[in-house]
Design an enzyme around this catalytic site. Structure first.
Site, PDB file in Angstrom:
ATOM      1  N   GLY A  27      -3.329   4.782  12.569  1.00 55.37           N
ATOM      2  CA  GLY A  27      -2.756   3.500  12.941  1.00 55.37           C
ATOM      3  C   GLY A  27      -3.417   2.741  14.067  1.00 55.37           C
ATOM      4  O   GLY A  27      -3.124   1.557  14.256  1.00 55.37           O
TER       5      GLY A  27
ATOM      6  N   GLU B  48      -4.560  11.158  11.998  1.00 54.73           N
ATOM      7  CA  GLU B  48      -5.049  10.708  10.682  1.00 54.73           C
ATOM      8  C   GLU B  48      -5.618   9.289  10.765  1.00 54.73           C
ATOM      9  O   GLU B  48      -5.121   8.371  10.117  1.00 54.73           O
ATOM     10  CB  GLU B  48      -3.891  10.702   9.673  1.00 54.73           C
ATOM     11  CG  GLU B  48      -3.184  12.019   9.488  1.00 54.73           C
ATOM     12  CD  GLU B  48      -1.876  11.866   8.688  1.00 54.73           C
ATOM     13  OE1 GLU B  48      -1.423  10.727   8.468  1.00 54.73           O
ATOM     14  OE2 GLU B  48      -1.320  12.899   8.309  1.00 54.73           O
TER      15      GLU B  48
ATOM     16  N   ARG C  39      -8.696   3.372   9.562  1.00 57.14           N
ATOM     17  CA  ARG C  39      -9.312   2.082   9.860  1.00 57.14           C
ATOM     18  C   ARG C  39     -10.306   2.163  11.022  1.00 57.14           C
ATOM     19  O   ARG C  39     -11.390   1.613  10.947  1.00 57.14           O
ATOM     20  CB  ARG C  39      -8.216   1.067  10.203  1.00 57.14           C
ATOM     21  CG  ARG C  39      -8.710  -0.351  10.289  1.00 57.14           C
ATOM     22  CD  ARG C  39      -7.632  -1.272  10.865  1.00 57.14           C
ATOM     23  NE  ARG C  39      -6.363  -1.161  10.200  1.00 57.14           N
ATOM     24  CZ  ARG C  39      -5.963  -1.928   9.181  1.00 57.14           C
ATOM     25  NH1 ARG C  39      -6.757  -2.871   8.728  1.00 57.14           N
ATOM     26  NH2 ARG C  39      -4.766  -1.768   8.632  1.00 57.14           N
TER      27      ARG C  39
ATOM     28  N   TYR D 221      -2.991  -9.884   3.150  1.00 57.14           N
ATOM     29  CA  TYR D 221      -2.347  -9.737   4.475  1.00 57.14           C
ATOM     30  C   TYR D 221      -2.661 -10.909   5.396  1.00 57.14           C
ATOM     31  O   TYR D 221      -2.483 -10.774   6.615  1.00 57.14           O
ATOM     32  CB  TYR D 221      -2.842  -8.463   5.178  1.00 57.14           C
ATOM     33  CG  TYR D 221      -2.860  -7.212   4.345  1.00 57.14           C
ATOM     34  CD1 TYR D 221      -1.677  -6.565   4.004  1.00 57.14           C
ATOM     35  CD2 TYR D 221      -4.066  -6.658   3.914  1.00 57.14           C
ATOM     36  CE1 TYR D 221      -1.699  -5.406   3.250  1.00 57.14           C
ATOM     37  CE2 TYR D 221      -4.096  -5.501   3.163  1.00 57.14           C
ATOM     38  CZ  TYR D 221      -2.910  -4.885   2.831  1.00 57.14           C
ATOM     39  OH  TYR D 221      -2.932  -3.749   2.090  1.00 57.14           O
TER      40      TYR D 221
ATOM     41  N   CYS E 182     -10.369 -17.476 -10.345  1.00 57.11           N
ATOM     42  CA  CYS E 182      -9.615 -18.667 -10.733  1.00 57.11           C
ATOM     43  C   CYS E 182      -8.206 -18.683 -10.188  1.00 57.11           C
ATOM     44  O   CYS E 182      -7.231 -18.688 -10.947  1.00 57.11           O
ATOM     45  CB  CYS E 182      -9.609 -18.757 -12.254  1.00 57.11           C
ATOM     46  SG  CYS E 182     -11.282 -18.778 -12.872  1.00 57.11           S
ATOM     47  N   GLU E 183      -8.039 -18.628  -8.910  1.00 54.25           N
ATOM     48  CA  GLU E 183      -6.758 -18.914  -8.282  1.00 54.25           C
ATOM     49  C   GLU E 183      -6.990 -19.316  -6.832  1.00 54.25           C
ATOM     50  O   GLU E 183      -7.940 -18.849  -6.203  1.00 54.25           O
ATOM     51  CB  GLU E 183      -5.770 -17.745  -8.390  1.00 54.25           C
ATOM     52  CG  GLU E 183      -6.283 -16.383  -8.038  1.00 54.25           C
ATOM     53  CD  GLU E 183      -5.216 -15.320  -8.339  1.00 54.25           C
ATOM     54  OE1 GLU E 183      -4.226 -15.288  -7.612  1.00 54.25           O
ATOM     55  OE2 GLU E 183      -5.402 -14.552  -9.303  1.00 54.25           O
TER      56      GLU E 183
ATOM     57  N   TYR F 243     -10.398  -0.308   3.887  1.00 50.08           N
ATOM     58  CA  TYR F 243      -9.519  -1.035   2.975  1.00 50.08           C
ATOM     59  C   TYR F 243     -10.268  -2.212   2.331  1.00 50.08           C
ATOM     60  O   TYR F 243      -9.683  -3.260   2.067  1.00 50.08           O
ATOM     61  CB  TYR F 243      -8.236  -1.486   3.699  1.00 50.08           C
ATOM     62  CG  TYR F 243      -7.537  -0.329   4.387  1.00 50.08           C
ATOM     63  CD1 TYR F 243      -6.975   0.694   3.640  1.00 50.08           C
ATOM     64  CD2 TYR F 243      -7.490  -0.231   5.785  1.00 50.08           C
ATOM     65  CE1 TYR F 243      -6.366   1.775   4.255  1.00 50.08           C
ATOM     66  CE2 TYR F 243      -6.888   0.848   6.413  1.00 50.08           C
ATOM     67  CZ  TYR F 243      -6.334   1.855   5.641  1.00 50.08           C
ATOM     68  OH  TYR F 243      -5.732   2.926   6.261  1.00 50.08           O
TER      69      TYR F 243
HETATM   70  N1  LLP Z   1      -1.707   8.282   7.660  1.00 47.72           N
HETATM   71  C1  LLP Z   1      -0.821   7.742   6.804  1.00 47.72           C
HETATM   72  C2  LLP Z   1       0.304   8.556   6.356  1.00 47.72           C
HETATM   73  C3  LLP Z   1      -0.991   6.422   6.361  1.00 47.72           C
HETATM   74  O1  LLP Z   1      -0.094   5.890   5.528  1.00 47.72           O
HETATM   75  C4  LLP Z   1      -2.094   5.658   6.806  1.00 47.72           C
HETATM   76  C5  LLP Z   1      -2.309   4.284   6.356  1.00 47.72           C
HETATM   77  C6  LLP Z   1      -2.997   6.268   7.691  1.00 47.72           C
HETATM   78  C7  LLP Z   1      -2.769   7.570   8.101  1.00 47.72           C
HETATM   79  C8  LLP Z   1      -4.216   5.557   8.212  1.00 47.72           C
HETATM   80  O2  LLP Z   1      -3.891   4.479   9.008  1.00 47.72           O
HETATM   81  P1  LLP Z   1      -5.042   3.677   9.778  1.00 47.72           P
HETATM   82  O3  LLP Z   1      -5.584   4.578  10.865  1.00 47.72           O
HETATM   83  O4  LLP Z   1      -6.068   3.323   8.799  1.00 47.72           O
HETATM   84  O5  LLP Z   1      -4.342   2.489  10.345  1.00 47.72           O
HETATM   85  N2  LLP Z   1      -4.438  -1.678   3.221  1.00 47.72           N
HETATM   86  C9  LLP Z   1      -3.948  -2.025   4.542  1.00 47.72           C
HETATM   87  C10 LLP Z   1      -3.712  -0.791   5.402  1.00 47.72           C
HETATM   88  C11 LLP Z   1      -2.768   0.206   4.780  1.00 47.72           C
HETATM   89  C12 LLP Z   1      -2.522   1.420   5.606  1.00 47.72           C
HETATM   90  C13 LLP Z   1      -1.730   2.438   4.856  1.00 47.72           C
HETATM   91  N3  LLP Z   1      -1.539   3.673   5.510  1.00 47.72           N
HETATM   92  C14 LLP Z   1      -4.926  -2.999   5.203  1.00 47.72           C
HETATM   93  O6  LLP Z   1      -5.923  -3.366   4.585  1.00 47.72           O
HETATM   94  O7  LLP Z   1      -4.704  -3.424   6.334  1.00 47.72           O
END
Ligand code: LLP
Length: 421
Positions: free
Chosen positions: A239, A275, A278, A318, A346-347, A375
């Site tokens: 996160g 975990e 990003r 987003y 086309c949108e 992502y």
């Molecule tokens: N752990 C779990 C259980 C998660 O659901 C996620 C992300 C992460 C770790 C990794 O989070 P990060 O460190 O990447 O913030 N597609 C969206 C982001 C979706 C995140 C979903 N879960 C975007 O493009 O912003």
């Protein structure tokens, strides 16, 4: 910091000119920097030094086999959320005891695959899931190591679509019910409780929500230990956000995040897992695209690119901001002009940016979307029968295609015609 910099007027990916990749593989494409991936992984690893820990890369952010192998080689574990991601981790050579399985809807097949192949732990998100995992483990004559994902009801202060830690979100079990759920888990012979899991959202730009959540997890760990549970491991999710613009204030650094973890949870002596997705991959990747036309509308200029929403969905989905820069460095002091930057789909939702100030750009120019490593490719589709775009990995002076662009025939031949046609 990343490794995409201008040198002598041209954008480089490490030691490779981006324009050279474009000339060889065509546009659009994704390009990743090995040095940036490694640097970001190590920042987390070092931030947790002094505590037993494992950084489990959330491969949902970017799951190409070459990226996984790069990170696995540095000692990364993997956070997976599907049978397919589990198979990817194994194919990249990650041992089962470095794979954690997250997700709110794991199926029996997925559980079976992970229990047979080896798993560090399942992060269980509900009582029905617990019952099914218990049954599957008993069928296989094994015991599934688990944490329970708790929902701490904390506002992550991020985009609503990627916040996960409020009680209205589908994730985890309410922390207020945690003790009864742990009691249930302890009564099931196919499960072994080893810890607690939490993940409150993605692209967090402040530490305060993490602090609130981790304090709650710390209190819970003590209560559960007093109840007789063997809490040895805390999975704290991902996160931590990244800077998407050069101007806005930078989100907290992994070192500050690590210090917060030590401060809130260090006294428990637990093994820490995180975990991140990003922050490891986001600024390690660009999407490179070519300008097809510059079109004058009634009151604006449209930059029509060969990349589109199917290649990078984040702006459409987003309202995400991605910095878009010319691959040929503009002259210093050149006057910027506003463009609506769009793709050919086309949108009208196929818009990357409106009124974006850029140096003047012309047909045939290359532009790069920064911070597109996470992502990006993983969320792409073949909408409008546009081929999935290639992925390239750079390592110093070398680059390699790590996923090739499919031909039209390859795409079409995936369909099959029923015998009555
Ligand atoms: N752990 C779990 C259980 C998660 O659901 C996620 C992300 C992460 C770790 C990794 O989070 P990060 O460190 O990447 O913030 N597609 C969206 C982001 C979706 C995140 C979903 N879960 C975007 O493009 O912003």
């Amino acid at each position: 910091m990343d490794h995409f910099l201008y040198r002598d007027g041209a954008l480089f990916a490490e030691d490779v000119p981006v324009a050279e990749i474009a000339a060889q593989v065509g546009t659009p494409f994704y390009v990743y920097s090995t040095a940036t991936l490694a640097r970001h992984f190590r920042l987390f690893d070092e931030a947790l030094e002094g505590m037993p820990h494992l950084v489990c890369y959330a491969m949902k952010a970017a799951s190409n086999q070459a990226i996984l192998k790069t990170l696995a080689g540095l000692g990364a574990g993997m956070d997976v959320v599907s049978g397919g991601e589990y198979a990817r981790a194994v194919a990249a050579g990650v041992p089962g005891d470095r794979i954690v399985f997250s997700g709110v809807g794991k199926t029996r097949d997925e559980m079976r695959r992970a229990l047979s192949g080896g798993i560090r732990q399942f992060n269980v998100e509900s009582e029905p899931e617990m019952a099914v995992l218990n049954a599957v483990a008993l069928e296989l004559g094994t015991v599934a190591p688990i944490t329970v994902r708790v929902n701490p009801d904390v506002d992550a202060k991020t985009h609503a679509k990627i916040a996960t830690g409020k009680s209205e979100n589908k994730f985890g079990i309410p922390i207020s019910r945690a003790r009864e759920v742990y009691a249930l888990a302890a009564s099931l012979p196919g499960l072994k409780v080893i810890g607690i899991d939490v993940h409150i959202g993605s692209q967090l730009t402040e530490l305060a929500p993490f602090r609130l959540a981790y304090e709650k997890v710390g209190e819970l760990a003590e209560q559960l230990r007093a109840d007789g549970h063997d809490i040895q491991r805390l999975d704290l999710g991902g996160g931590l956000g990244i800077p998407y613009t050069r101007s806005n204030e930078a989100p907290p650094l992994p070192t500050e995040y690590g210090a917060l973890i030590k401060d809130t949870l260090g006294h428990l002596g637990c093994e820490i897992e995180i975990e991140p997705g990003r922050l490891v991959a986001g600024n390690a990747g660009l999407m490179v695209s070519r300008v097809i036309y510059v079109k004058s509308g009634e009151d604006r200029e449209f930059l029509i690119l060969d990349g589109a929403m199917n290649d990078l969905i984040r702006p459409a989905m987003y309202e995400a901001y991605h910095d878009i820069i010319p691959v040929t460095e503009p002259d210093a002091g050149v006057e910027q002009t506003p463009y609506d930057i769009v793709g050919p789909v086309c949108e009208s939702g196929d818009t990357f940016a409106k009124g974006r100030m850029m140096p003047p750009v012309k047909t045939g120019d290359l532009v790069a979307f920064r911070s597109a490593g996470a992502y990006g490719a993983v969320m792409s589709s073949e909408y409008n029968t546009r081929p999935l775009i290639p992925e390239i990995l750079v390592h110093g002076h070398q680059f390699a295609v790590i996923r090739a662009r499919p031909s039209f025939d390859e795409m079409i031949n995936r369909d099959t015609i029923p015998e009555w046609l």
